[in-house]
Write a protein that holds these residues in place. Structure first.
Motif, short mmCIF file in Angstrom:
data_model
loop_
_atom_site.label_atom_id
_atom_site.label_comp_id
_atom_site.label_asym_id
_atom_site.label_seq_id
_atom_site.Cartn_x
_atom_site.Cartn_y
_atom_site.Cartn_z
N ASN A 168 0.20 3.89 -14.50
CA ASN A 168 0.13 5.23 -15.06
C ASN A 168 1.02 5.21 -16.30
O ASN A 168 2.23 4.98 -16.16
CB ASN A 168 0.66 6.25 -14.05
N PRO A 169 0.47 5.30 -17.50
CA PRO A 169 -0.80 5.94 -17.84
C PRO A 169 -1.92 5.00 -18.30
O PRO A 169 -3.00 5.49 -18.61
CB PRO A 169 -0.39 6.83 -19.01
N THR A 170 -1.71 3.69 -18.36
CA THR A 170 -2.69 2.84 -19.04
C THR A 170 -3.85 2.42 -18.14
O THR A 170 -4.92 2.07 -18.63
CB THR A 170 -2.03 1.57 -19.59
N GLY A 171 -3.64 2.39 -16.82
CA GLY A 171 -4.66 1.89 -15.92
C GLY A 171 -4.68 0.39 -15.78
O GLY A 171 -5.48 -0.16 -15.01
N SER A 172 -3.81 -0.31 -16.49
CA SER A 172 -3.78 -1.77 -16.41
C SER A 172 -3.32 -2.24 -15.04
O SER A 172 -2.50 -1.58 -14.39
CB SER A 172 -2.84 -2.34 -17.48
N VAL A 173 -3.84 -3.38 -14.61
CA VAL A 173 -3.54 -3.92 -13.28
C VAL A 173 -2.98 -5.33 -13.42
O VAL A 173 -3.56 -6.18 -14.11
CB VAL A 173 -4.81 -3.95 -12.41
N GLU A 175 2.71 1.99 -6.21
CA GLU A 175 1.30 1.63 -6.00
C GLU A 175 0.46 2.86 -5.63
O GLU A 175 -0.52 2.76 -4.90
CB GLU A 175 1.22 0.57 -4.89
N ILE A 176 0.85 4.00 -6.19
CA ILE A 176 0.19 5.24 -5.81
C ILE A 176 -1.30 5.22 -6.15
O ILE A 176 -2.11 5.87 -5.50
CB ILE A 176 0.89 6.44 -6.48
N TYR A 177 -1.69 4.45 -7.17
CA TYR A 177 -3.11 4.39 -7.57
C TYR A 177 -3.79 3.13 -7.07
O TYR A 177 -4.78 2.68 -7.64
CB TYR A 177 -3.21 4.49 -9.10
N GLU A 178 -3.26 2.57 -6.00
CA GLU A 178 -3.75 1.30 -5.47
C GLU A 178 -5.26 1.26 -5.29
O GLU A 178 -5.91 0.26 -5.62
CB GLU A 178 -3.07 1.02 -4.12
N HIS A 179 -5.84 2.33 -4.77
CA HIS A 179 -7.27 2.32 -4.45
C HIS A 179 -8.13 2.88 -5.58
O HIS A 179 -9.35 2.97 -5.42
CB HIS A 179 -7.53 3.09 -3.16
N ILE A 180 -7.52 3.26 -6.68
CA ILE A 180 -8.30 3.70 -7.84
C ILE A 180 -8.44 2.49 -8.76
O ILE A 180 -7.75 2.35 -9.77
CB ILE A 180 -7.64 4.89 -8.55
N TYR A 181 -9.31 1.59 -8.38
CA TYR A 181 -9.47 0.31 -9.08
C TYR A 181 -10.95 -0.05 -9.08
O TYR A 181 -11.59 -0.04 -8.03
CB TYR A 181 -8.65 -0.78 -8.37
N TYR A 182 -11.48 -0.35 -10.25
CA TYR A 182 -12.92 -0.56 -10.38
C TYR A 182 -13.28 -1.97 -10.83
O TYR A 182 -14.42 -2.24 -11.18
CB TYR A 182 -13.50 0.47 -11.37
N GLY A 183 -12.32 -2.87 -10.83
CA GLY A 183 -12.60 -4.26 -11.19
C GLY A 183 -12.95 -5.08 -9.98
O GLY A 183 -12.99 -4.59 -8.84
N GLY A 184 -13.19 -6.36 -10.18
CA GLY A 184 -13.46 -7.26 -9.08
C GLY A 184 -12.20 -7.97 -8.64
O GLY A 184 -11.18 -7.95 -9.30
N GLY A 185 -12.27 -8.61 -7.48
CA GLY A 185 -11.16 -9.46 -7.05
C GLY A 185 -10.04 -8.72 -6.35
O GLY A 185 -8.92 -9.20 -6.31
N GLY A 186 -10.31 -7.55 -5.81
CA GLY A 186 -9.29 -6.90 -4.97
C GLY A 186 -8.06 -6.48 -5.72
O GLY A 186 -6.96 -6.90 -5.41
#
Length: 219
Positions: free
Chosen positions: A160-165, A190-201
């Motif tokens: 937060n705020p970039t969305g980078s993982v 890790e509050i946004y742990e499940h807001i993830y749209y890429g591959g590889g978990g």
């Protein structure tokens, strides 16, 4: 910004607010129903300071099953439930930092991180990241920012705020730097742990298996 967006909407303007992190849908029916049942069953009294035992046990199971974190007491004895991530971060920093300590904050960052550090009497050390590196903290940049006064590193992934993982390889590189500074604690937001749209978990590239966790995670 949230208040301003609300005022503009009341004036009839078409506003897309990118301020507060809030979903654009109502509370799911099953959650509302669970809240109603809890009220009907009289679950309205003070809970234990650390949180309900059944909730702490569920969190421990989640961390073991979803995050592959070993060594957790299944009773949730080392789990603390708070009223949100901000409270958890504030309490963790207040419990571990004092005047003269430094809190490492990669930028861009959630606006509250530096102020929480100052509230504890510590000094926030903002480490700039680069677009070319997807606004992620590198091991080299972390090493350069650390001093004998460094006490806490706050990481947020997805950011937060970039969305980078961070990938597992990137996390392991940071962990190797952290391991050379025994006084340094890591708060993993890790509050946004499940807001993830890429591959590889969530960016896991299949690196080494995780071991027993000695850090702090906020879910």
């Amino acid at each position: 910004m949230t208040d301003l967006a609300g005022e503009m909407k009341r004036e009839g303007l078409d506003v897309i607010s990118l301020s507060v992190g809030e979903p654009d849908f109502g509370t799911p029916a099953r959650i509302g129903a669970a809240g109603e049942r809890a009220i009907a069953e009289g679950q309205t009294k003070y809970s234990p300071n650390a949180g309900l035992a059944s909730l702490r046990e569920a969190v421990a199971r989640k961390l073991a099953q979803e995050n592959d974190i070993a060594g957790l007491d299944p009773s949730g004895a080392n789990i603390l439930v708070t009223n949100g991530a901000k409270q958890a971060i504030a309490e963790a920093v207040l419990a571990t930092c004092a005047a003269g300590d430094e809190v490492i904050v990669p930028a861009p960052y959630w606006v509250s991180y530096p102020e929480i550090a100052r509230l504890a009497g510590a000094e926030p050390v903002v480490v700039e990241t680069r677009l070319e590196e997807n606004f992620l903290l590198t091991a080299e940049a972390l090493e350069q920012a650390l001093t004998p006064a460094s006490r806490v590193l706050i990481l947020c992934s997805p950011s937060n705020p970039t969305g980078s993982v961070y990938s597992r390889a990137q996390m392991q590189a940071l962990a190797r730097v952290v391991a050379t500074h025994p006084r340094l604690l890591v708060i993993s937001d890790e509050i946004y742990e499940h807001i993830y749209y890429g591959g590889g978990g969530g960016g896991d590239d299949g690196g080494e298996d995780g071991g027993e966790d000695d850090g702090g995670g906020l879910l």
